[in-house]
Design a protein around this motif. Structure first.
Motif, PDB file in Angstrom:
ATOM      1  N   SER A 113       0.845  -1.187   0.000  1.00 22.66           N
ATOM      2  CA  SER A 113       0.000   0.000   0.000  1.00 22.66           C
ATOM      3  C   SER A 113       0.879   1.234   0.000  1.00 22.66           C
ATOM      4  CB  SER A 113      -0.895   0.004   1.243  1.00 22.66           C
ATOM      5  OG  SER A 113      -1.801  -1.059   1.215  1.00 22.66           O
ATOM      6  N   VAL A 114       0.671   2.095  -0.972  1.00 25.91           N
ATOM      7  CA  VAL A 114       1.483   3.296  -1.111  1.00 25.91           C
ATOM      8  C   VAL A 114       0.596   4.482  -1.438  1.00 25.91           C
ATOM      9  CG1 VAL A 114       3.544   2.035  -1.857  1.00 25.91           C
ATOM     10  CG2 VAL A 114       1.913   2.871  -3.560  1.00 25.91           C
ATOM     11  N   GLN A 115       1.195   5.670  -1.330  1.00 25.20           N
ATOM     12  CA  GLN A 115       0.480   6.890  -1.684  1.00 25.20           C
ATOM     13  C   GLN A 115       0.668   7.205  -3.164  1.00 25.20           C
ATOM     14  OE1 GLN A 115       1.841   9.943   1.044  1.00 25.20           O
ATOM     15  NE2 GLN A 115       0.304   9.334   2.547  1.00 25.20           N
ATOM     16  N   PRO A 116      -0.225   7.987  -3.732  1.00 22.77           N
ATOM     17  CA  PRO A 116      -0.053   8.393  -5.131  1.00 22.77           C
ATOM     18  C   PRO A 116       1.297   9.061  -5.346  1.00 22.77           C
ATOM     19  CG  PRO A 116      -2.253   8.951  -4.371  1.00 22.77           C
ATOM     20  CD  PRO A 116      -1.487   8.468  -3.171  1.00 22.77           C
ATOM     21  N   GLY A 117       1.915   8.734  -6.474  1.00 19.79           N
ATOM     22  CA  GLY A 117       3.227   9.271  -6.803  1.00 19.79           C
ATOM     23  C   GLY A 117       4.387   8.417  -6.353  1.00 19.79           C
ATOM     24  N   ALA A 118       4.113   7.425  -5.516  1.00 24.33           N
ATOM     25  CA  ALA A 118       5.169   6.552  -5.016  1.00 24.33           C
ATOM     26  C   ALA A 118       5.561   5.503  -6.059  1.00 24.33           C
ATOM     27  CB  ALA A 118       4.709   5.878  -3.731  1.00 24.33           C
ATOM     28  N   SER A 119       6.570   4.727  -5.696  1.00 22.87           N
ATOM     29  CA  SER A 119       7.064   3.653  -6.573  1.00 22.87           C
ATOM     30  C   SER A 119       7.021   2.324  -5.839  1.00 22.87           C
ATOM     31  CB  SER A 119       8.502   3.940  -7.004  1.00 22.87           C
ATOM     32  OG  SER A 119       8.594   5.125  -7.753  1.00 22.87           O
ATOM     33  N   LEU A 120       6.889   1.270  -6.619  1.00 20.65           N
ATOM     34  CA  LEU A 120       6.993  -0.097  -6.124  1.00 20.65           C
ATOM     35  C   LEU A 120       7.709  -0.918  -7.180  1.00 20.65           C
ATOM     36  CD1 LEU A 120       3.464  -0.997  -4.665  1.00 20.65           C
ATOM     37  CD2 LEU A 120       5.595  -0.834  -3.367  1.00 20.65           C
ATOM     38  N   ARG A 121       8.406  -1.965  -6.732  1.00 21.01           N
ATOM     39  CA  ARG A 121       8.960  -2.924  -7.676  1.00 21.01           C
ATOM     40  C   ARG A 121       8.421  -4.299  -7.345  1.00 21.01           C
ATOM     41  NH1 ARG A 121      15.146  -4.816  -9.099  1.00 21.01           N
ATOM     42  NH2 ARG A 121      14.946  -5.908  -7.094  1.00 21.01           N
TER      43      ARG A 121
ATOM     44  N   TYR B 248       0.828 -20.060 -17.794  1.00 16.88           N
ATOM     45  CA  TYR B 248       1.093 -20.193 -16.361  1.00 16.88           C
ATOM     46  C   TYR B 248       0.826 -18.856 -15.663  1.00 16.88           C
ATOM     47  CZ  TYR B 248       3.697 -24.227 -18.074  1.00 16.88           C
ATOM     48  OH  TYR B 248       4.062 -25.398 -18.698  1.00 16.88           O
ATOM     49  N   TRP B 249       0.228 -18.946 -14.489  1.00 16.03           N
ATOM     50  CA  TRP B 249      -0.065 -17.771 -13.680  1.00 16.03           C
ATOM     51  C   TRP B 249       0.565 -17.907 -12.299  1.00 16.03           C
ATOM     52  CZ3 TRP B 249      -2.319 -13.646 -15.796  1.00 16.03           C
ATOM     53  CH2 TRP B 249      -3.178 -13.797 -16.883  1.00 16.03           C
ATOM     54  N   GLY B 250       0.970 -16.761 -11.749  1.00 16.80           N
ATOM     55  CA  GLY B 250       1.312 -16.729 -10.335  1.00 16.80           C
ATOM     56  C   GLY B 250       0.057 -16.508  -9.515  1.00 16.80           C
ATOM     57  N   GLN B 251       0.241 -16.419  -8.204  1.00 15.65           N
ATOM     58  CA  GLN B 251      -0.906 -16.291  -7.311  1.00 15.65           C
ATOM     59  C   GLN B 251      -1.334 -14.841  -7.123  1.00 15.65           C
ATOM     60  OE1 GLN B 251       2.158 -16.434  -6.234  1.00 15.65           O
ATOM     61  NE2 GLN B 251       2.263 -14.867  -4.643  1.00 15.65           N
ATOM     62  N   GLY B 252      -0.493 -13.906  -7.536  1.00 16.94           N
ATOM     63  CA  GLY B 252      -0.837 -12.498  -7.468  1.00 16.94           C
ATOM     64  C   GLY B 252      -0.275 -11.792  -6.250  1.00 16.94           C
ATOM     65  N   THR B 253      -0.072 -10.494  -6.407  1.00 17.77           N
ATOM     66  CA  THR B 253       0.353  -9.640  -5.304  1.00 17.77           C
ATOM     67  C   THR B 253      -0.449  -8.341  -5.389  1.00 17.77           C
ATOM     68  OG1 THR B 253       2.264  -8.645  -4.167  1.00 17.77           O
ATOM     69  CG2 THR B 253       2.310  -8.606  -6.576  1.00 17.77           C
ATOM     70  N   GLN B 254      -0.969  -7.893  -4.256  1.00 23.17           N
ATOM     71  CA  GLN B 254      -1.877  -6.750  -4.233  1.00 23.17           C
ATOM     72  C   GLN B 254      -1.100  -5.441  -4.213  1.00 23.17           C
ATOM     73  OE1 GLN B 254      -5.312  -6.644  -4.369  1.00 23.17           O
ATOM     74  NE2 GLN B 254      -5.164  -4.406  -4.376  1.00 23.17           N
ATOM     75  N   VAL B 255      -1.519  -4.526  -5.053  1.00 20.95           N
ATOM     76  CA  VAL B 255      -0.995  -3.161  -5.050  1.00 20.95           C
ATOM     77  C   VAL B 255      -2.166  -2.223  -4.781  1.00 20.95           C
ATOM     78  CG1 VAL B 255       0.017  -1.323  -6.449  1.00 20.95           C
ATOM     79  CG2 VAL B 255       0.912  -3.659  -6.612  1.00 20.95           C
ATOM     80  N   THR B 256      -2.020  -1.408  -3.760  1.00 16.52           N
ATOM     81  CA  THR B 256      -3.050  -0.441  -3.402  1.00 16.52           C
ATOM     82  C   THR B 256      -2.427   0.949  -3.364  1.00 16.52           C
ATOM     83  OG1 THR B 256      -4.238  -2.091  -2.082  1.00 16.52           O
ATOM     84  CG2 THR B 256      -4.773   0.230  -1.693  1.00 16.52           C
ATOM     85  N   VAL B 257      -3.012   1.855  -4.132  1.00 21.26           N
ATOM     86  CA  VAL B 257      -2.513   3.231  -4.195  1.00 21.26           C
ATOM     87  C   VAL B 257      -3.616   4.148  -3.677  1.00 21.26           C
ATOM     88  CG1 VAL B 257      -1.483   5.016  -5.628  1.00 21.26           C
ATOM     89  CG2 VAL B 257      -1.160   2.595  -6.212  1.00 21.26           C
TER      90      VAL B 257
END
Length: 122
Positions: free
Chosen positions: A11-19, A111-120
């Motif tokens: 969970s991040v704020q708008p304008g942030a970065s994630l990898r 093939y699929w992974g199980q997923g990772t949640q991104v919340t902005v």
């Protein structure tokens, strides 16, 4: 059996970065089309970015110039660098492998992974 395991969401704020990272096992990433898809609640799964076996990237218009897909074949890792995140980027992100680099179709994912949640959100 091929396994794709995502990590790096949060969970991040708008304008942030994630990898985001995707660890692949029992698949040779250098010989594979790999990519990232996202899915929001109640919505269809849609393509974010693909990376062909010869390192040609393609992006959805909504993420061009903000997201970068890359791969480390020695470590069997796929990455998605996400910059300037927006609330509309909020979704579950899935790592994928298959034959979709040309068609860009969800149906060509094998093939699929199980997923990772991104919340902005602010």
């Amino acid at each position: 059996q091929v396994q794709l395991v995502e990590s790096g969401g949060g969970s991040v704020q708008p304008g942030a970065s994630l990898r985001l990272s995707c660890a692949a096992s029992r698949i040779t990433t250098r010989n594979s089309c790999m990519g990232w898809f996202l899915q929001s609640p109640g919505q269809e799964r849609e393509l974010v970015a693909t990376l062909s076996s010869d390192f040609r990237p393609r992006y959805a218009d909504s993420v061009k110039d903000r997201f970068t897909i890359s791969r480390d074949d020695d470590k069997s890792l796929l990455y998605l660098q996400m910059n300037s995140l927006k609330p509309e980027d909020t979704a579950m992100y899935y790592c994928a492998a298959g034959w979709f680099c040309g068609s860009m179709l969800v149906t060509d994912v094998r093939y699929w992974g199980q997923g990772t949640q991104v919340t902005v959100s602010s």
